[in-house]
Write an enzyme that holds these catalytic residues in place. Structure first.
Site, short mmCIF file in Angstrom:
data_model
loop_
_atom_site.label_atom_id
_atom_site.label_comp_id
_atom_site.label_asym_id
_atom_site.label_seq_id
_atom_site.Cartn_x
_atom_site.Cartn_y
_atom_site.Cartn_z
N ASP A 171 0.86 -1.19 0.00
CA ASP A 171 0.00 0.00 0.00
C ASP A 171 0.89 1.24 0.00
O ASP A 171 2.01 1.21 0.51
CB ASP A 171 -0.90 -0.01 1.25
CG ASP A 171 -2.17 0.78 1.02
OD1 ASP A 171 -3.24 0.15 0.89
OD2 ASP A 171 -2.10 2.03 0.94
N LYS A 192 -19.44 -10.60 -11.68
CA LYS A 192 -19.39 -9.87 -10.41
C LYS A 192 -20.51 -8.81 -10.33
O LYS A 192 -21.28 -8.74 -9.36
CB LYS A 192 -18.01 -9.21 -10.28
CG LYS A 192 -17.89 -8.18 -9.20
CD LYS A 192 -17.95 -8.78 -7.82
CE LYS A 192 -18.13 -7.70 -6.78
NZ LYS A 192 -17.61 -8.01 -5.50
N LEU A 210 -33.65 -12.28 1.31
CA LEU A 210 -35.07 -11.93 1.25
C LEU A 210 -35.49 -11.31 2.57
O LEU A 210 -36.65 -11.42 2.96
CB LEU A 210 -35.91 -13.19 0.96
CG LEU A 210 -35.95 -13.67 -0.49
CD1 LEU A 210 -36.82 -14.90 -0.63
CD2 LEU A 210 -36.45 -12.57 -1.44
N CYS A 253 -20.74 -1.87 -1.83
CA CYS A 253 -20.84 -2.56 -3.13
C CYS A 253 -22.17 -2.35 -3.85
O CYS A 253 -22.17 -1.88 -4.99
CB CYS A 253 -20.61 -4.05 -2.95
SG CYS A 253 -18.93 -4.42 -2.48
C1 UDX Z 1 -22.00 -7.51 -0.80
C2 UDX Z 1 -22.09 -8.89 -1.47
O1 UDX Z 1 -22.93 -9.74 -0.69
C3 UDX Z 1 -20.72 -9.47 -1.67
O2 UDX Z 1 -20.80 -10.72 -2.34
C4 UDX Z 1 -19.91 -8.47 -2.52
O3 UDX Z 1 -18.68 -8.93 -2.89
C5 UDX Z 1 -19.81 -7.15 -1.78
O4 UDX Z 1 -21.14 -6.67 -1.55
P1 UDX Z 1 -21.71 -6.56 1.66
O5 UDX Z 1 -21.86 -5.20 1.04
O6 UDX Z 1 -20.61 -6.77 2.63
O7 UDX Z 1 -21.52 -7.68 0.52
O8 UDX Z 1 -23.06 -6.86 2.41
P2 UDX Z 1 -24.35 -7.78 2.25
O9 UDX Z 1 -24.38 -8.72 3.38
O10 UDX Z 1 -24.46 -8.34 0.91
O11 UDX Z 1 -25.50 -6.68 2.49
C6 UDX Z 1 -25.64 -5.54 1.65
C7 UDX Z 1 -26.84 -4.71 2.07
O12 UDX Z 1 -28.03 -5.44 1.83
C8 UDX Z 1 -26.87 -4.35 3.56
O13 UDX Z 1 -27.36 -3.03 3.70
C9 UDX Z 1 -27.84 -5.35 4.15
O14 UDX Z 1 -28.46 -4.90 5.32
C10 UDX Z 1 -28.84 -5.48 3.01
N1 UDX Z 1 -29.58 -6.76 3.04
C11 UDX Z 1 -28.95 -7.94 2.81
C12 UDX Z 1 -30.96 -6.73 3.26
O15 UDX Z 1 -31.55 -5.66 3.47
N2 UDX Z 1 -31.65 -7.91 3.22
C13 UDX Z 1 -31.05 -9.10 2.99
O16 UDX Z 1 -31.75 -10.11 2.97
C14 UDX Z 1 -29.65 -9.13 2.79
#
Ligand code: UDX
Length: 432
Positions: free
Chosen positions: A30, A207, A253, A263
């Protein structure tokens, strides 16, 4: 194998540490000297359960090292991973690829023998082609191969997701690097991970399409939850009922606040922007983005209604402000819209988060961090459970609050409405 990770953000650090734990020699590089010095002392820049232990263990046994010297680190490595940020560009929805291209340019100065250059940063389809062009300005094509190997790590679950992935996707246009990558990932494949080889562009799109699909699933259930609220149905029954159909599946869900994080918001926008560039209308993803943007306004309105539109001077407690549990990440968290809205309307906000106070709320009027759940809710009129931390799953509301008219707005449907009502408190959930 000898690996080098360029960028020690979330993806580079977690992947680098996990690869070293699998027995590879890894250098994490880094530009940020302070970050590198801290990592050498075991000070981790992000909150991720289990990461600190793995850093300490592998740094101690010398399989893991940290450096600011990109040139030397690339020279020593057979495989170089690009793991730099691809944020949304200012004033546009497309991904800013300047860090990816800068890394490619730097790498090209240090290739003397064959190396595989892997892009792990989330990038629009055809970025690999550009990386190849940049490197081939300095290096003969027979000395390098550019591969796309996207990560699917969830914050808070990143180490488990790395070790037990559903799949490992490797996009490459040559069979030699496919073979080497399959070998690198063989410890995970032998534990059951599926290994998928594709062309480079396909891996890049897998992705974005994965994240857009998951965001669509969440947005779909969120919209159905709006209908449930109007029709007296519990969304939890609907989620179970549709999730039992194997074609749909039960995960992602959970209805709740607008999705956030580093992301989904960024990647859905970048995907639409890429599609626009290729004159393709991704109308479903566009609606998902719009629906999610509107969701925080919708929930703000619901909070107003719960308080009978009398927000001024009401004490509102927020339990959890990050975009989800087990992370300290505030990026695109719906609390960044809900809390300013309530503060503007004159509410007194007391928020508690297991990862501490947040700079994002420092300048807001009447917004205060509490050191514990109890301190946050003891004088509260309304408690909003915003994030599903385990700490919030069995709160003794009766003991912590003296207010007999306490209202609980459970945005993650953690509690049983019946049980809360039995305690004498008013309960609101999402879609129930
Ligand atoms: C996500 C992807 O899951 C991962 O594969 C990718 O590489 C990076 O982005 P992350 O952002 O860490 O991961 O969180 P994730 O657990 O996917 O949740 C994302 C958002 O969706 C959160 O705000 C979470 O609260 C919301 N969420 C998730 C819901 O509201 N309901 C769900 O059922 C699942």
């Amino acid at each position: 194998m000898k690996l080098c990770m360029i960028g020690t953000g979330y993806v580079g650090l977690v992947s680098g540490v996990c690869f070293s734990d699998l027995g590879n020699d890894v250098i994490c590089v880094d530009k940020d000297l302070k970050k590198i010095n801290n990592l050498k002392k075991g000070i981790i820049p992000i909150y991720e359960p289990g990461l600190e232990e793995l850093v300490l263990k592998n740094y101690k046994n010398k399989r893991l090292n940290f450096s600011t010297n990109l040139k030397e680190s690339v020279k020593k490595s057979d495989i170089v991973f690009i793991c730099v940020g691809t944020p949304t560009k200012k004033n546009s929805n497309s991904a800013d690829l300047s860090q990816v291209y800068a890394a490619a340019k730097e790498i090209s100065k240090s290739i003397k023998k064959f190396k595989i250059i892997i892009n792990k940063s989330t990038v629009p389809v055809t970025t690999g082609d550009e990386i190849e062009k940049i490197i081939s300005k300095k290096v003969n094509k027979k000395f390098f191969s550019v591969v796309s190997n996207p990560e699917f790590l969830r914050e808070g679950e990143a180490i488990r997701d790395f070790i037990y992935p559903d799949r490992v996707v490797v996009g490459s246009n040559d069979s030699k690097s496919q073979r080497i990558l399959k070998n690198l990932y063989s410890p995970l494949i032998s534990k059951g991970a599926k290994f998928l080889s594709t062309k480079r562009r396909a891996a890049e799109l897998i992705k974005y399409a994965s994240n857009a699909f998951l965001a669509t699933k969440i947005t779909f259930i969120n919209e159905i939850s709006n209908l449930c609220e109007k029709t007296g149905i519990d969304i939890e029954d609907i989620a179970i009922g549709i999730g039992l159909d194997k074609r749909i599946g039960s995960r992602f869900l959970r209805a709740g606040p607008a999705y956030g994080g580093s992301c989904f918001p960024k990647d859905t926008k970048a995907l639409v922007s890429t599609a626009d560039k290729f004159k393709t209308n991704l109308s479903v993803v566009k609606s998902v983005i719009r629906s999610n943007d509107l969701r925080s306004d919708l929930l703000s309105k619901r909070v107003s209604l719960i308080l009978n539109n009398k927000i001024k001077n009401k004490v509102v407690s927020f339990l959890g402000v990050t975009f989800k549990a087990n992370t300290d990440d505030m990026r695109d968290s719906s609390s960044l819209k809900l809390i300013p809205f309530l503060s503007k309307k004159g509410a007194k906000i007391k928020y508690y988060d297991p990862t501490g106070s947040k700079k994002e709320f420092k300048k807001l009027k009447n917004v205060e961090f509490s050191n514990s759940i109890q301190e946050s809710i003891k004088e509260s009129d309304l408690v909003i459970i915003h994030t599903e931390w385990n700490d919030f799953k069995s709160i003794n509301f009766k003991k912590f609050s003296k207010n007999k008219k306490l209202i609980i707005y459970d945005m993650r449907n953690i509690y049983s409405p019946k049980k809360i009502k039995k305690l004498g408190f008013k309960y609101f959930g999402i879609g129930r």
